[in-house]
Design an enzyme around this catalytic site. Structure first.
Site, PDB file in Angstrom:
ATOM      1  N   CYS A 332       0.967  -1.219  -0.147  1.00  0.00           N
ATOM      2  CA  CYS A 332       0.084   0.175   0.071  1.00  0.00           C
ATOM      3  C   CYS A 332       0.958   1.275   0.048  1.00  0.00           C
ATOM      4  CB  CYS A 332      -0.991   0.130   1.110  1.00  0.00           C
ATOM      5  SG  CYS A 332      -2.342   1.149   0.953  1.00  0.00           S
ATOM      6  N   HIS A 428      -3.544  -5.530   0.986  1.00  0.00           N
ATOM      7  CA  HIS A 428      -3.383  -5.844   2.106  1.00  0.00           C
ATOM      8  C   HIS A 428      -3.839  -7.437   2.524  1.00  0.00           C
ATOM      9  CE1 HIS A 428      -2.389  -1.846   3.769  1.00  0.00           C
ATOM     10  NE2 HIS A 428      -3.513  -1.452   2.942  1.00  0.00           N
TER      11      HIS A 428
END
Length: 485
Positions: A332, A428
């Site tokens: 991310c 994630h």
């Protein structure tokens, strides 16, 4: 509908874990149970079935209750970011920011939103286990409170106060809470739990009785230090400061501790690997030169944390690691940092600004107003995984760049450097896949048991439930919950 609320004498006393354990125990007893936290402050979040986000702890509690995470389980989420402000998430979606100047008033105005979620949630189950935030003893924050007694009194939910004996002073913290809070707030508290006890419980019998006598509250149990808790995701970043001792012969994975680190539970599957030492590198220390893999984690403020990374000299450590042939994984915001540039023209993270990235991948990131929140599944390193995306903005990569993963409908995600040693992804949770994690660790010479991390967590929840059944008066807690309006 029944309900009981666990509040704490302070942060990190174990409220989240106790709520999860009670949810699993009650679910195992055949009750329809759901978790609820009126207001949470955390940069560890999860994507819900209804397309929003809630605190990671509430997602774990939903799993414990064998329910899908839903935004009603955590209607208000504050995510700390740059410039002493927090991103405000209401019912799973961004509603703006709260800062020190409007914190109290802004919080107070959110009580109707909290009660809307509360009413919807309580209609769906037999019992709700509610978690407070921080402590009701923080009387300087009582005005406008929606997280502890402000909610308990508005919803008329009985409270059990949790104290942490491991940190010391548990008698004073429980009795002291009774002394400093308003009488009307104290009347909501019907009992206490002493958590994280080590040793022979008989040694604390007099202390337990003293708390009952001085507060007028009944005790619901003395919870021992539970090893299974180490296998559960942690919500509070304070746990990152507790690095375990390194073990000789293990392969080292290092992660710099960014000030606004987010979704650090991505690292839990690596921490559980028997052949891996995961080291969280605190500010002021270099990234170890013998690390085989550096993981750049998520962040709530990518540009501010990128600048902090440089101020620590970690950019130099990472460049040296790369020159030596070491591997790097960015997740991310960590993926954004690995690229060439990061720009924030709309001032999403503060004043409009931009910065250079590490330049180890070709991506150029532009932060935008729209927040991507979605569950995903796909393939990376030739293995399937499930995870979620949670980020602002997007990253453009040159045509022909090698993708890290392919998601649904063959949608590419992330990128891999030409030498194969630098990888970045917006996904994630993908390291929970045992096969994918083993493929990654094989590249750095580490063995992996390839265990499904979701199974590890679920097994730990069952163990937690059994442990709580042995030390808590759960029948009495259910009876207390039945007194809720």
């Amino acid at each position: 509908m029944a309900a009981v609320m666990l509040q704490g004498t302070g942060s990190d006393v174990g409220k989240s874990v106790l709520v999860a354990g009670l949810c699993r125990a009650l679910a195992n007893w055949g009750l329809r149970v759901l978790p609820f936290k009126p207001q949470n402050m955390s940069n560890n979040a999860a994507v819900t079935v209804d397309g929003g986000e809630i605190g990671r702890a509430q997602a774990l509690q939903a799993l414990a209750a064998r329910a899908e995470p839903h935004t009603d389980m955590n209607p208000v989420l504050l995510k700390p970011q740059a410039d002493r402000t927090s991103q405000l998430i209401v019912h799973g979606q961004v509603r703006g920011t709260l800062g020190s100047s409007n914190f109290r008033e802004g919080r107070r105005s959110l009580l109707p939103d909290v009660l809307q979620s509360w009413e919807r949630l309580r209609a769906r189950c037999d019992i709700v286990v509610v978690e407070g935030a921080g402590s009701p003893a923080e009387i300087n924050l009582r005005e406008g409170d929606i997280a502890n007694m402000g909610f308990a009194r508005a919803a008329r939910v009985p409270v059990v106060l949790v104290g942490d004996i491991d940190r010391g002073g548990v008698i004073a913290s429980l009795v002291g809470t009774r002394a400093v809070i308003e009488p009307e707030d104290a009347a909501m508290i019907q009992g206490f739990i002493v958590n994280k006890f080590r040793g022979d419980p008989a040694l604390f019998a007099d202390g337990y009785s003293a708390i009952e006598q001085r507060t007028g509250w009944r005790g619901f149990g003395l919870v021992p230090w539970l090893p299974c808790v180490a296998r559960l995701p942690s919500e509070d970043a304070v746990v990152l400061e507790r690095n375990a001792q390194r073990s000789e012969g293990r392969v080292l994975v290092a992660c710099p501790m960014l000030p606004r680190i987010a979704n650090f539970d991505d690292l839990d599957p690596l921490k559980a690997e028997p052949d891996v030492d995961l080291v969280m590198v605190p500010p002021g220390r270099p990234i170890p030169a013998d690390a085989a893999l550096i993981v750049l984690p998520g962040s709530k403020a990518t540009i501010a944390d990128m600048r902090f990374l440089r101020s620590q000299g970690w950019d130099i450590d990472i460049a040296s690691h790369h020159r030596r042939g070491g591997m790097i994984l960015g997740i991310c915001a960590g993926y954004q940092m690995l690229g060439r540039t990061i720009s924030d023209p709309l001032g999403i993270e503060g004043a409009p600004s931009g910065t250079a990235g590490l330049g180890l991948l070709e991506g150029e990131t532009v932060l935008g107003e729209r927040k991507t929140l979605r569950r995903v599944s796909g393939t990376a390193l030739d293995h399937p995984f499930e995870g979620y995306e949670m980020h602002m903005g997007s990253t453009a990569v040159p045509a022909g760049a090698q993708a890290f993963a392919f998601l649904e409908e063959d949608r590419p995600d992330g990128s891999i450097s030409p030498d194969g040693n630098v990888m970045g992804t917006y996904c994630h949770g993908l390291l929970a896949s045992g096969a994918l994690r083993r493929a990654l660790l094989e590249r750095i010479g580490a063995a992996s048991d390839a265990a499904d991390h979701h199974h590890i967590v679920d097994t730990a929840l069952d163990e937690l439930a059994r442990d709580l059944e042995a030390c808590l008066d759960i029948d009495a807690l259910i009876a207390l919950a039945g007194k809720a309006d």
